[in-house]
Design a protein around this motif. Structure first.
Motif, short mmCIF file in Angstrom:
data_model
loop_
_atom_site.label_atom_id
_atom_site.label_comp_id
_atom_site.label_asym_id
_atom_site.label_seq_id
_atom_site.Cartn_x
_atom_site.Cartn_y
_atom_site.Cartn_z
N GLY A 108 -36.71 104.78 124.72
CA GLY A 108 -35.74 103.87 125.30
C GLY A 108 -36.37 102.51 125.54
O GLY A 108 -37.55 102.28 125.27
N LYS A 109 -35.57 101.63 126.08
CA LYS A 109 -36.03 100.25 126.30
C LYS A 109 -37.27 100.19 127.19
O LYS A 109 -38.24 99.51 126.85
CB LYS A 109 -34.87 99.45 126.91
N MET A 121 -40.97 98.87 126.14
CA MET A 121 -41.56 97.73 126.84
C MET A 121 -42.96 98.03 127.37
O MET A 121 -43.70 97.12 127.73
CB MET A 121 -40.63 97.27 127.97
N GLU A 127 -38.60 92.72 126.72
CA GLU A 127 -37.21 93.16 126.74
C GLU A 127 -36.48 92.85 125.44
O GLU A 127 -35.81 93.72 124.87
CB GLU A 127 -36.48 92.50 127.92
N LYS A 128 -36.61 91.64 124.94
CA LYS A 128 -35.89 91.24 123.71
C LYS A 128 -36.36 92.03 122.50
O LYS A 128 -35.55 92.46 121.67
CB LYS A 128 -36.04 89.74 123.45
N ARG A 129 -37.65 92.22 122.36
CA ARG A 129 -38.17 92.97 121.21
C ARG A 129 -37.78 94.45 121.31
O ARG A 129 -37.47 95.08 120.30
CB ARG A 129 -39.68 92.83 121.11
N ALA A 130 -37.80 95.00 122.52
CA ALA A 130 -37.38 96.39 122.70
C ALA A 130 -35.91 96.54 122.30
O ALA A 130 -35.54 97.50 121.60
CB ALA A 130 -37.59 96.83 124.15
N GLU A 131 -35.08 95.60 122.71
CA GLU A 131 -33.67 95.64 122.35
C GLU A 131 -33.50 95.50 120.83
O GLU A 131 -32.64 96.17 120.24
CB GLU A 131 -32.90 94.55 123.08
N ALA A 132 -34.32 94.67 120.21
CA ALA A 132 -34.25 94.48 118.75
C ALA A 132 -34.65 95.76 118.02
O ALA A 132 -34.04 96.11 117.00
CB ALA A 132 -35.13 93.31 118.32
N ILE A 152 -34.33 98.86 119.15
CA ILE A 152 -33.24 99.83 119.34
C ILE A 152 -32.06 99.47 118.45
O ILE A 152 -31.47 100.34 117.80
CB ILE A 152 -32.85 99.91 120.83
N ALA A 153 -31.71 98.18 118.39
CA ALA A 153 -30.58 97.74 117.55
C ALA A 153 -30.86 98.03 116.08
O ALA A 153 -29.98 98.51 115.35
CB ALA A 153 -30.31 96.26 117.76
N GLU A 155 -30.52 101.74 115.46
CA GLU A 155 -29.13 102.16 115.46
C GLU A 155 -28.41 101.75 114.17
O GLU A 155 -27.56 102.47 113.67
CB GLU A 155 -28.40 101.61 116.68
#
Length: 93
Positions: free
Chosen positions: A31-32, A36, A43-48, A50-51, A54
């Motif tokens: 997970g995020k 991290m 945060e931004k790289r973790a979200e990237a 995951i995206a 997906e």
């Protein structure tokens, strides 16, 4: 003698706290917050990550992380020993 034992235990404890725990982060399931915890991943790289996961499905190799915007060779180099795709595969050097 007790003072010496106490000093030795204190030194060993402080050394163990100073060393980072080498645990593997599965980039296909993390997970995020877990992502991290990887050096260089905010945060931004973790979200990237995951995206990307997906949208494109699971990573086949840790080296596939370079396909994620913002992740380059330097981040992989710094984290090769702690990243996996879940089947025991760790990035090759």
């Amino acid at each position: 003698m007790d003072t010496l034992k106490t000093v030795i235990l204190a030194v060993l404890l402080s050394l163990s706290l100073a060393l980072p725990a080498a645990q593997s982060v599965n980039i296909n399931t993390a997970g995020k917050a877990e992502l991290m915890s990887v050096r260089g991943i905010g945060e931004k790289r973790a979200e990237a990550i995951i995206a990307y996961r997906e949208q494109h499905g699971p990573f086949k190799s840790v080296d596939d992380l370079e396909s994620v915007q913002g992740i380059g060779p330097a981040i992989l180099k710094d984290n090769r020993e702690t990243l996996s795709v879940g089947d025991g595969e760790v990035a090759k050097q």
